[in-house]
Design a protein around this motif. Structure first.
Motif: not given
Length: 239
Positions: A9-12, A185-202, A204-209
């Motif tokens: 899982w990369r994106h959830v 495995r590191l999951f990150y969740g919180g405050g993602i409201r744009s593609a750029e924020q999602a890219r930054q999270a990806a 930084s973490a293994h899985t972006v929620v």
């Protein structure tokens, strides 16, 4: 030994049974190319609303997992189950008691080969999750890393989840935590409201929620899928 059900899982997308979502929006989310749907929430969860959401998601082929955080919501039929354990709280009920209650009632029904412990750090003190669990969310980067090491090295938790619950977290801290994990495995969740924020999270973490934006801005939510997948491909190419 088979890989864990969540290992690729990369994106959830995370959906809350207590929040209404119409059929068109749900179809768009489930058909977006996301790796999975994660069902869970901080309050208002019931057996009935969890069953209802599962039955609607089941119309699609996307894997669907449940965070079994409340003994009332032990719903069979998910592809996988996470058992959340709160790291940064003094309330024992959120560390082990509620989990034990849930397993007492539903443990015999769980497909244990598809169950994973999920060590949570809630890091937004104003969030519902922090208020409900009594989380001590105002932590330094060093404290966050120390808690993550407890989960990873002492508990051997398979998943560490950094949850900023509505605010976009410090990606330098997230990257630092990822770099110190030995097996989780590191999951990150919180405050993602744009593609750029999602890219930054990806990066930084293994899985972006991705959660709240599904209900607030569907187009922005859908844009996060390609942002995460493309970022993951770039990392795989580089490393």
């Amino acid at each position: 030994m088979n890989s864990p059900f969540y290992s690729e899982w990369r994106h959830v997308f995370k959906l809350d049974p207590d929040r209404p979502i119409d059929d068109d929006r749900l179809a768009a989310v489930c058909s977006s190319g996301t790796d999975a749907i994660l069902v869970g929430g901080s309050s208002g969860l019931t057996f009935d609303n969890t069953v209802d959401l599962l039955s609607r998601v089941r119309r699609f082929e996307t894997p669907c997992a449940l965070e079994l955080s409340d003994p009332e919501c032990g719903v069979p039929g998910f592809d996988g189950y996470f058992i959340p354990m709160m790291l940064n709280t003094d309330r024992g009920e959120w560390i082990a008691r509620r989990q034990a209650e849930a397993l007492r009632d539903y443990g015999r029904l769980l497909p244990w080969e598809h169950v994973a412990g999920e060590a949570y750090l809630v890091l937004n003190p104003d969030s519902t999750a922090a208020k409900v669990t009594g989380a001590k969310a105002d932590l330094s980067a060093a404290e966050i890393a120390a808690y993550a090491q407890v989960a990873d090295r002492l508990w051997r938790a398979p998943v560490v989840y950094l949850e900023y619950s509505g605010t976009f977290g410090d990606m330098a801290t997230v990257r630092s935590v990822r770099g110190q994990l030995t097996q989780a495995r590191l999951f990150y969740g919180g405050g993602i409201r744009s593609a750029e924020q999602a890219r930054q999270a990806a990066l930084s973490a293994h899985t972006v929620v991705v959660g709240n934006v599904v209900y607030e801005d569907l187009e922005a939510a859908l844009s996060t899928v390609d942002a995460v997948i493309n970022s993951a491909k770039e990392q795989d190419h580089v490393f």
